[in-house]
Design a protein around this motif. Structure first.
Motif, PDB file in Angstrom:
ATOM      1  N   ASP A  26      -9.504  69.789 -37.526  1.00  0.00           N
ATOM      2  CA  ASP A  26     -10.115  71.234 -38.133  1.00  0.00           C
ATOM      3  C   ASP A  26     -11.579  70.690 -38.606  1.00  0.00           C
ATOM      4  O   ASP A  26     -12.326  71.768 -38.672  1.00  0.00           O
ATOM      5  CB  ASP A  26      -9.291  71.441 -39.610  1.00  0.00           C
ATOM      6  CG  ASP A  26      -7.799  71.833 -39.317  1.00  0.00           C
ATOM      7  OD1 ASP A  26      -7.555  72.240 -37.922  1.00  0.00           O
ATOM      8  OD2 ASP A  26      -7.024  71.987 -40.212  1.00  0.00           O
ATOM      9  N   ASP A  27     -11.890  69.764 -38.863  1.00  0.00           N
ATOM     10  CA  ASP A  27     -13.317  69.484 -39.359  1.00  0.00           C
ATOM     11  C   ASP A  27     -14.209  69.224 -37.994  1.00  0.00           C
ATOM     12  O   ASP A  27     -15.559  69.099 -38.128  1.00  0.00           O
ATOM     13  CB  ASP A  27     -13.629  68.291 -39.999  1.00  0.00           C
ATOM     14  CG  ASP A  27     -12.946  66.810 -39.399  1.00  0.00           C
ATOM     15  OD1 ASP A  27     -12.754  67.049 -38.354  1.00  0.00           O
ATOM     16  OD2 ASP A  27     -13.134  65.910 -39.983  1.00  0.00           O
ATOM     17  N   GLY A  28     -13.583  69.664 -36.892  1.00  0.00           N
ATOM     18  CA  GLY A  28     -14.609  69.835 -35.693  1.00  0.00           C
ATOM     19  C   GLY A  28     -14.695  68.468 -35.127  1.00  0.00           C
ATOM     20  O   GLY A  28     -15.072  68.047 -33.799  1.00  0.00           O
ATOM     21  N   ALA A  29     -14.148  67.060 -35.597  1.00  0.00           N
ATOM     22  CA  ALA A  29     -14.035  65.934 -34.815  1.00  0.00           C
ATOM     23  C   ALA A  29     -13.047  65.788 -33.934  1.00  0.00           C
ATOM     24  O   ALA A  29     -11.917  66.505 -34.048  1.00  0.00           O
ATOM     25  CB  ALA A  29     -13.810  64.781 -35.947  1.00  0.00           C
ATOM     26  N   ILE A  30     -13.186  65.057 -32.953  1.00  0.00           N
ATOM     27  CA  ILE A  30     -11.987  64.676 -31.789  1.00  0.00           C
ATOM     28  C   ILE A  30     -11.778  63.154 -31.846  1.00  0.00           C
ATOM     29  O   ILE A  30     -12.785  62.569 -31.879  1.00  0.00           O
ATOM     30  CB  ILE A  30     -12.477  65.020 -30.485  1.00  0.00           C
ATOM     31  CG1 ILE A  30     -12.864  66.694 -30.382  1.00  0.00           C
ATOM     32  CG2 ILE A  30     -11.624  64.888 -29.462  1.00  0.00           C
ATOM     33  CD1 ILE A  30     -13.767  67.089 -29.247  1.00  0.00           C
ATOM     34  N   ILE A  31     -10.459  62.979 -31.936  1.00  0.00           N
ATOM     35  CA  ILE A  31      -9.889  61.525 -31.969  1.00  0.00           C
ATOM     36  C   ILE A  31      -9.258  61.284 -30.619  1.00  0.00           C
ATOM     37  O   ILE A  31      -8.458  61.955 -30.009  1.00  0.00           O
ATOM     38  CB  ILE A  31      -8.762  61.316 -33.049  1.00  0.00           C
ATOM     39  CG1 ILE A  31      -9.492  61.644 -34.474  1.00  0.00           C
ATOM     40  CG2 ILE A  31      -8.633  59.826 -32.919  1.00  0.00           C
ATOM     41  CD1 ILE A  31     -10.653  60.667 -34.967  1.00  0.00           C
ATOM     42  N   LEU A  32     -10.150  60.122 -30.188  1.00  0.00           N
ATOM     43  CA  LEU A  32      -9.533  59.852 -28.665  1.00  0.00           C
ATOM     44  C   LEU A  32      -8.837  58.432 -28.735  1.00  0.00           C
ATOM     45  O   LEU A  32      -9.526  57.398 -29.292  1.00  0.00           O
ATOM     46  CB  LEU A  32     -10.708  59.723 -27.695  1.00  0.00           C
ATOM     47  CG  LEU A  32     -11.471  60.970 -27.274  1.00  0.00           C
ATOM     48  CD1 LEU A  32     -12.565  60.626 -26.249  1.00  0.00           C
ATOM     49  CD2 LEU A  32     -10.663  62.192 -26.565  1.00  0.00           C
ATOM     50  N   ARG A  33      -7.794  58.297 -27.901  1.00  0.00           N
ATOM     51  CA  ARG A  33      -7.183  56.598 -27.979  1.00  0.00           C
ATOM     52  C   ARG A  33      -6.305  56.702 -26.855  1.00  0.00           C
ATOM     53  O   ARG A  33      -5.929  57.748 -26.102  1.00  0.00           O
ATOM     54  CB  ARG A  33      -6.179  56.629 -29.274  1.00  0.00           C
ATOM     55  CG  ARG A  33      -5.044  57.428 -29.503  1.00  0.00           C
ATOM     56  CD  ARG A  33      -4.271  57.154 -30.461  1.00  0.00           C
ATOM     57  NE  ARG A  33      -4.796  57.221 -31.791  1.00  0.00           N
ATOM     58  CZ  ARG A  33      -4.663  58.335 -32.615  1.00  0.00           C
ATOM     59  NH1 ARG A  33      -3.740  59.332 -32.345  1.00  0.00           N
ATOM     60  NH2 ARG A  33      -5.229  58.657 -33.765  1.00  0.00           N
ATOM     61  N   SER A  34      -6.013  55.444 -26.151  1.00  0.00           N
ATOM     62  CA  SER A  34      -5.266  55.262 -25.197  1.00  0.00           C
ATOM     63  C   SER A  34      -4.003  55.381 -25.564  1.00  0.00           C
ATOM     64  O   SER A  34      -3.423  54.895 -26.529  1.00  0.00           O
ATOM     65  CB  SER A  34      -5.527  53.754 -24.618  1.00  0.00           C
ATOM     66  OG  SER A  34      -4.817  53.559 -23.365  1.00  0.00           O
ATOM     67  N   ARG A  35      -3.093  55.874 -24.612  1.00  0.00           N
ATOM     68  CA  ARG A  35      -1.419  55.990 -24.771  1.00  0.00           C
ATOM     69  C   ARG A  35      -1.023  54.627 -24.608  1.00  0.00           C
ATOM     70  O   ARG A  35       0.344  54.309 -24.741  1.00  0.00           O
ATOM     71  CB  ARG A  35      -0.805  57.137 -23.919  1.00  0.00           C
ATOM     72  CG  ARG A  35      -1.317  58.528 -24.436  1.00  0.00           C
ATOM     73  CD  ARG A  35      -0.533  59.504 -23.780  1.00  0.00           C
ATOM     74  NE  ARG A  35      -0.776  60.776 -24.164  1.00  0.00           N
ATOM     75  CZ  ARG A  35      -1.373  61.938 -23.346  1.00  0.00           C
ATOM     76  NH1 ARG A  35      -2.266  61.372 -22.431  1.00  0.00           N
ATOM     77  NH2 ARG A  35      -1.898  62.862 -24.195  1.00  0.00           N
ATOM     78  N   MET A  36      -1.836  53.928 -23.688  1.00  0.00           N
ATOM     79  CA  MET A  36      -1.117  52.533 -23.504  1.00  0.00           C
ATOM     80  C   MET A  36      -1.366  51.471 -24.827  1.00  0.00           C
ATOM     81  O   MET A  36      -2.399  51.154 -25.440  1.00  0.00           O
ATOM     82  CB  MET A  36      -2.104  52.013 -22.351  1.00  0.00           C
ATOM     83  CG  MET A  36      -1.559  50.339 -21.941  1.00  0.00           C
ATOM     84  SD  MET A  36      -2.717  49.709 -20.702  1.00  0.00           S
ATOM     85  CE  MET A  36      -2.448  50.738 -19.504  1.00  0.00           C
ATOM     86  N   PRO A  37      -0.212  50.797 -25.033  1.00  0.00           N
ATOM     87  CA  PRO A  37      -0.226  49.974 -26.228  1.00  0.00           C
ATOM     88  C   PRO A  37      -1.035  48.858 -25.982  1.00  0.00           C
ATOM     89  O   PRO A  37      -0.931  48.253 -25.011  1.00  0.00           O
ATOM     90  CB  PRO A  37       1.343  49.866 -26.724  1.00  0.00           C
ATOM     91  CG  PRO A  37       2.037  50.179 -25.418  1.00  0.00           C
ATOM     92  CD  PRO A  37       1.143  51.016 -24.666  1.00  0.00           C
ATOM     93  N   LEU A  38      -1.639  48.261 -26.985  1.00  0.00           N
ATOM     94  CA  LEU A  38      -2.274  46.920 -26.840  1.00  0.00           C
ATOM     95  C   LEU A  38      -1.132  45.820 -27.050  1.00  0.00           C
ATOM     96  O   LEU A  38      -0.488  45.881 -27.880  1.00  0.00           O
ATOM     97  CB  LEU A  38      -3.327  46.748 -27.996  1.00  0.00           C
ATOM     98  CG  LEU A  38      -4.187  45.280 -27.944  1.00  0.00           C
ATOM     99  CD1 LEU A  38      -4.913  45.333 -26.518  1.00  0.00           C
ATOM    100  CD2 LEU A  38      -4.837  45.031 -29.007  1.00  0.00           C
ATOM    101  N   LEU A  39      -1.034  44.986 -25.901  1.00  0.00           N
ATOM    102  CA  LEU A  39       0.125  43.940 -26.110  1.00  0.00           C
ATOM    103  C   LEU A  39      -0.464  42.880 -26.993  1.00  0.00           C
ATOM    104  O   LEU A  39      -1.496  42.602 -27.318  1.00  0.00           O
ATOM    105  CB  LEU A  39       0.442  43.389 -24.720  1.00  0.00           C
ATOM    106  CG  LEU A  39       1.279  44.457 -23.702  1.00  0.00           C
ATOM    107  CD1 LEU A  39       1.490  44.022 -22.497  1.00  0.00           C
ATOM    108  CD2 LEU A  39       2.034  45.233 -24.257  1.00  0.00           C
ATOM    109  N   PRO A  40       0.643  41.951 -27.437  1.00  0.00           N
ATOM    110  CA  PRO A  40       0.302  40.930 -28.182  1.00  0.00           C
ATOM    111  C   PRO A  40      -0.797  39.913 -27.679  1.00  0.00           C
ATOM    112  O   PRO A  40      -1.027  39.847 -26.497  1.00  0.00           O
ATOM    113  CB  PRO A  40       1.353  39.958 -28.401  1.00  0.00           C
ATOM    114  CG  PRO A  40       2.535  41.107 -28.383  1.00  0.00           C
ATOM    115  CD  PRO A  40       2.068  42.049 -27.115  1.00  0.00           C
ATOM    116  N   THR A  41      -1.912  39.610 -28.565  1.00  0.00           N
ATOM    117  CA  THR A  41      -2.972  38.755 -27.947  1.00  0.00           C
ATOM    118  C   THR A  41      -2.653  37.157 -28.619  1.00  0.00           C
ATOM    119  O   THR A  41      -1.827  37.048 -29.334  1.00  0.00           O
ATOM    120  CB  THR A  41      -4.304  39.062 -28.688  1.00  0.00           C
ATOM    121  OG1 THR A  41      -4.093  39.101 -30.278  1.00  0.00           O
ATOM    122  CG2 THR A  41      -4.581  40.636 -28.540  1.00  0.00           C
TER     123      THR A  41
END
Length: 619
Positions: A26-41
């Motif tokens: 609603d504040d005009g911001a856009i959140i972008l993220r990958s649908r691919m989960p990060l696997l353990p490192t």
């Protein structure tokens, strides 16, 4: 989309398909993220070396050119030397608050010492050799050493660094390690590597956690004074885990990826992205002693003729010189395009003319366009924040958020300011809590200061384009905004090959002006002058001035609006100064510093009677 489709069809499957969600708030911001989960490192960077050193001890890890041949070190040999050097460092009292500083350029010795420090929880800081070897006052080097308070300092050779070491004398209590032998004031590298490691090495390695500081990397200073960025092991391993998930072809390369690379390990691109990519995937690094500069690029070309890389990395200036070389050398062109699986440009926008040239030569040589991609991030993001793991339609696409990273696009005037949150983002700046606090917003997003735009607002998976730095853009007197980043790239392309870089002026006036950093060699060739010609003779030559005028006219003809072309230009005879903060050692221009230091040239551009000012050719 036809070009992108042709590239996808012509090239083998190399990347994971991008899948991005966009949340509009609603504040005009856009959140972008990958649908691919990060696997353990993995727990720490040392886990990579332990794995390859034990399972593939005879595989070449690092190689450097000595004379006409390569000298190399295997993974097994590297692990043994790392344990020895780590033992020496621990006995000398190095630790979390007493880091290792490295003043020398890329080398096998540099890599071994850096990996040794990281292996046992000692932060390592590679400081650009330019601050030691090119600086005349060493002020930045002095400030860096004061801040670091290192426990040891490495130089490959004492004589070239004698002035720098003298300049920092009294500012530290570090032991000097010299690659060319010891003496009364230094410890020989060979004696460090001859140390017999004890159980303390294994104990210290086991104590390293993902939050342990692995590196301190100084920012380039392109947006102010250099700051020491804390890089944890979590940041570095997360970045490579995400890269491996996106660049699926890395798992298919027998013997691991091979790179021939000059990019300095004092910067996040060369160190955290390139070096760690090879280490994480068990490949080989051929250290390129050249760089994209007159008199040095010939070394890079000789190395490419000797070793064909799996992945080729460079900055736009390097690609400019490579395109010229490939056009002139049929054998090199065939070898290069036949062997390279992926070409990545980063650190600055690639002009479209270079993108087109690489694709055209690739088609003519191997029958398909080059797999040419990019990425984006900063020292503070270790560095990967976005990755273009798809075949873009044109130059400039910086890709999409990597797994485990969120981007927040915040409206800022006519632009979208981008901010970053994720485990790849720094915890802060070394010994600078106030600067750290100011670097993050109220939601914990790092404020990088860049702007981006969506390639297609309805399809975020098609990527983002860099849209300049928020602090560099300005308004003309008409109220029209000037997009400095985009105009700089367009100007370099229009003036190719005569412009090495461009600084955009015209703040508060009614038209845009260019301060041009000339490519002296290209200008000399264009003018038909000999190597003995002075910079003044070259830049004042009628044919050079006319070519610049024609380039300005071309830009004006293609522009829509007065903010997208330059009405006047000046060729700068004096190159940008490192000491004055006008340029980094990789050649990046600090727009603000140049405009401030060269205010007299900005004033000359506004003088209607100034004879050196160049205007677009009238049609």
């Amino acid at each position: 989309m036809a070009e992108a489709e042709a590239r996808r069809a012509a090239a083998p499957a190399m990347f994971a398909a991008p899948s991005i969600e966009a949340l509009k708030r609603d504040d005009g911001a856009i959140i972008l993220r990958s649908r691919m989960p990060l696997l353990p490192t993995v727990r720490c960077t040392g886990e990579w070396l332990e794995h390859w050193g034990r399972h593939y001890p005879d595989r070449t890890f690092l190689a450097e050119r000595r004379g006409d041949s390569w000298t190399w070190i295997t993974y097994g040999e590297t692990l043994a030397q790392v344990r020895a050097a780590a033992s020496w460092m621990l006995t000398q009292g190095l630790g979390p608050d007493r880091p290792l500083a490295i003043l020398s350029d890329n080398s096998i010795a540099h890599a071994v010492l850096a990996l040794a420090a990281q292996h046992v929880g000692i932060p390592v800081c590679a400081i650009s050799p330019a601050y030691s070897l090119m600086s005349t006052d060493h002020e930045k080097l002095r400030a860096m050493i004061r801040l670091l308070d290192p426990g040891a300092i490495f130089v490959a050779q004492r004589e070239p660094f004698a002035r720098a070491l003298a300049a920092i004398e009294g500012l530290h209590h570090a032991t000097i390690i010299a690659g060319d032998g010891g003496g009364t004031s230094a410890v020989a590298l060979q004696s460090v590597l001859a140390t017999k490691p004890g159980p303390e090495v294994e104990s210290a390695f086991a104590a390293v956690t993902p939050d342990t500081i692995a590196k301190l990397l100084f920012t380039s200073g392109s947006t102010g004074q250099p700051k020491a960025v804390i890089n944890t092991h979590r940041m570095l391993t997360m970045s490579q885990q995400a890269k491996g998930q996106l660049w699926t072809f890395l798992r298919e390369v027998e013997g691991g990826p091979v790179i021939v690379d000059w990019l300095p390990w004092s910067h996040t691109f060369g160190a955290n992205h390139n070096f760690n990519l090879v280490l994480a995937h068990g490949g080989s690094i051929y250290i390129d002693g050249g760089k994209p500069a007159p008199g040095l690029f010939e070394t890079s070309l000789a190395n490419l003729r000797s070793i064909v890389p799996t992945i080729y990395f460079n900055v736009p200036r390097g690609f400019d010189m490579l395109v010229t070389a490939l056009r002139a050398d049929d054998t090199l062109r065939q070898k290069f395009f036949s062997g390279v699986r992926c070409i990545l440009y980063a650190a600055a926008a690639l002009p479209q003319n270079l993108w087109d040239a690489l694709n055209e030569m690739s088609r003519a040589t191997i029958g398909r366009p080059a797999p040419l991609v990019s990425a984006w991030g900063a020292t503070e993001t270790s560095p990967l924040a976005t990755d273009c793991h798809f075949f873009a339609e044109r130059a400039g696409n910086i890709g999409v958020p990597i797994p485990g990273t969120e981007l927040k696009l915040v409206p800022a005037g006519e632009k979208l300011e981008v901010r970053i949150r994720g485990s790849n983002v720094m915890p802060g700046y070394w010994k600078a809590p106030d600067i750290t606090a100011a670097a993050f917003d109220e939601e914990g997003f790092y404020k990088i200061g860049d702007a981006v735009k969506l390639a297609d607002p309805d399809h975020p998976e098609r990527g983002l384009f860099f849209d300049g730095r928020i602090t560099e853009d300005f308004k003309l007197s008409s109220g029209t905004w000037v997009n400095v980043g985009a105009l700089r790239v367009a100007g370099i392309a229009a003036l190719a090959p005569l412009a090495q870089d461009i600084v955009i002026a015209g703040h508060g006036t009614d038209e845009v002006h260019f301060l041009i950093v000339p490519n002296i060699a290209a200008c000399r060739t264009h003018a038909g002058l000999t190597d003995s010609a002075t910079a003044g003779d070259i830049l004042g030559h009628a044919s050079v001035r006319e070519a610049v005028a024609q380039g300005l006219a071309k830009l004006r003809a293609e522009a829509v609006g007065s903010s997208r072309y330059a009405a006047r230009a000046l060729l700068m005879a004096e190159p940008p100064s490192l000491d004055a903060g006008e340029i980094t050692d990789k050649g990046y221009i600090n727009q603000r510093a140049v405009l401030t230091r060269r205010a007299h040239l900005v004033a000359r551009l506004q003088d209607d009677a100034a004879p050196e000012v160049i205007r677009p050719t009238r049609n």
